[in-house]
Design a protein around this motif. Structure first.
Motif, PDB file in Angstrom:
ATOM      1  N   TYR A  89      27.552 -30.504  -6.748  1.00 31.72           N
ATOM      2  CA  TYR A  89      27.894 -31.899  -7.011  1.00 31.72           C
ATOM      3  C   TYR A  89      26.663 -32.794  -6.905  1.00 31.72           C
ATOM      4  O   TYR A  89      26.368 -33.562  -7.809  1.00 31.72           O
ATOM      5  CB  TYR A  89      29.001 -32.404  -6.074  1.00 31.72           C
ATOM      6  CG  TYR A  89      29.368 -33.822  -6.430  1.00 31.72           C
ATOM      7  CD1 TYR A  89      30.158 -34.075  -7.537  1.00 31.72           C
ATOM      8  CD2 TYR A  89      28.846 -34.895  -5.728  1.00 31.72           C
ATOM      9  CE1 TYR A  89      30.454 -35.377  -7.930  1.00 31.72           C
ATOM     10  CE2 TYR A  89      29.129 -36.192  -6.109  1.00 31.72           C
ATOM     11  CZ  TYR A  89      29.932 -36.425  -7.204  1.00 31.72           C
ATOM     12  OH  TYR A  89      30.198 -37.703  -7.600  1.00 31.72           O
ATOM     13  N   HIS A  93      25.638 -32.627 -10.766  1.00 34.47           N
ATOM     14  CA  HIS A  93      26.527 -33.626 -11.359  1.00 34.47           C
ATOM     15  C   HIS A  93      26.123 -35.063 -11.075  1.00 34.47           C
ATOM     16  O   HIS A  93      26.157 -35.905 -11.971  1.00 34.47           O
ATOM     17  CB  HIS A  93      27.969 -33.394 -10.906  1.00 34.47           C
ATOM     18  CG  HIS A  93      28.529 -32.102 -11.382  1.00 34.47           C
ATOM     19  ND1 HIS A  93      28.918 -31.905 -12.683  1.00 34.47           N
ATOM     20  CD2 HIS A  93      28.739 -30.925 -10.738  1.00 34.47           C
ATOM     21  CE1 HIS A  93      29.364 -30.672 -12.829  1.00 34.47           C
ATOM     22  NE2 HIS A  93      29.255 -30.054 -11.659  1.00 34.47           N
ATOM     23  N   GLN A  94      25.766 -35.368  -9.835  1.00 33.02           N
ATOM     24  CA  GLN A  94      25.551 -36.765  -9.489  1.00 33.02           C
ATOM     25  C   GLN A  94      24.334 -37.373 -10.189  1.00 33.02           C
ATOM     26  O   GLN A  94      24.231 -38.591 -10.293  1.00 33.02           O
ATOM     27  CB  GLN A  94      25.453 -36.959  -7.983  1.00 33.02           C
ATOM     28  CG  GLN A  94      25.677 -38.414  -7.611  1.00 33.02           C
ATOM     29  CD  GLN A  94      25.687 -38.640  -6.135  1.00 33.02           C
ATOM     30  OE1 GLN A  94      24.906 -38.051  -5.414  1.00 33.02           O
ATOM     31  NE2 GLN A  94      26.565 -39.518  -5.683  1.00 33.02           N
ATOM     32  N   PRO A 100      32.666 -38.870  -9.808  1.00 35.30           N
ATOM     33  CA  PRO A 100      32.991 -37.554 -10.374  1.00 35.30           C
ATOM     34  C   PRO A 100      33.644 -37.626 -11.752  1.00 35.30           C
ATOM     35  O   PRO A 100      33.383 -36.776 -12.603  1.00 35.30           O
ATOM     36  CB  PRO A 100      33.953 -36.957  -9.351  1.00 35.30           C
ATOM     37  CG  PRO A 100      33.642 -37.639  -8.076  1.00 35.30           C
ATOM     38  CD  PRO A 100      33.213 -39.030  -8.455  1.00 35.30           C
ATOM     39  N   GLY A 105      31.985 -33.869 -12.296  1.00 32.30           N
ATOM     40  CA  GLY A 105      31.928 -33.143 -11.033  1.00 32.30           C
ATOM     41  C   GLY A 105      33.228 -33.068 -10.262  1.00 32.30           C
ATOM     42  O   GLY A 105      33.234 -32.712  -9.087  1.00 32.30           O
ATOM     43  N   ALA A 108      33.826 -29.546  -8.799  1.00 34.76           N
ATOM     44  CA  ALA A 108      32.909 -29.260  -7.701  1.00 34.76           C
ATOM     45  C   ALA A 108      33.339 -30.005  -6.437  1.00 34.76           C
ATOM     46  O   ALA A 108      33.344 -29.428  -5.340  1.00 34.76           O
ATOM     47  CB  ALA A 108      31.480 -29.630  -8.087  1.00 34.76           C
ATOM     48  N   ALA A 109      33.712 -31.271  -6.574  1.00 36.63           N
ATOM     49  CA  ALA A 109      34.137 -32.056  -5.421  1.00 36.63           C
ATOM     50  C   ALA A 109      35.430 -31.499  -4.822  1.00 36.63           C
ATOM     51  O   ALA A 109      35.558 -31.366  -3.600  1.00 36.63           O
ATOM     52  CB  ALA A 109      34.315 -33.521  -5.811  1.00 36.63           C
TER      53      ALA A 109
END
Length: 151
Positions: A89, A93-94, A100, A105, A108-109
């Motif tokens: 994440y 992703h971030q 998210p 993400g 993932a989160a």
């Protein structure tokens, strides 16, 4: 009502653990072996061995997902899986966006927090952890305690 729900808690955690472990393992298998649609984000192929971080993430997903599914070393496997999803994440992703929903993400989160929950709850019912602990406790009892008392 609360008493009945509390008595089912171990069974629900066990089923929850098995489903989450299966989903995580399948994700890793798809990435490593090209089954079930292949690697995420590719045209159905696999991730090349040793590719950072995707191949290592897929190995963690397959191994830790399988262990969580079986309920074997659940807390340790869940801790590693949670950490790998936190890394995914924040490092992958971030960078794209804060939320998210914006950066893709969500999975993932969710996996990160789900596995963190399993670190604290353990395997619940149906896990090999519990079976092995019972067997080990039975072996530690002295023979006199195991034998039935006759008059």
């Amino acid at each position: 009502m609360s008493g009945r729900l509390d008595s089912a808690q171990s069974y629900v955690i066990g089923l929850f653990r098995m489903i989450v472990g299966l989903l995580f393992a399948v994700h890793g298998a798809a990435s490593l072996f090209g089954v079930l649609g292949g690697a995420v984000g590719t045209d159905g192929g696999t991730i090349s061995a040793g590719t950072w971080p995707g191949w290592y993430a897929a190995v963690i997903q397959l191994v830790c997902g399988g262990l969580v599914l079986l309920g074997l070393g659940t807390r340790g496997a869940a801790l590693i899986a949670s950490g790998s999803m936190a890394y995914a994440y924040f490092d992958i992703h971030q960078k794209a966006a804060l939320w998210p929903i914006q950066n893709g993400g969500e999975l993932a989160a969710l996996f990160c927090w789900t596995f963190l929950l399993l670190v604290f709850t353990g395997s619940g019912a149906f896990g090999l952890d519990r079976l092995l602990a019972r067997r080990a406790a039975g072996e530690r009892q002295p023979a006199a305690e195991k034998a039935p008392v006759t008059a």
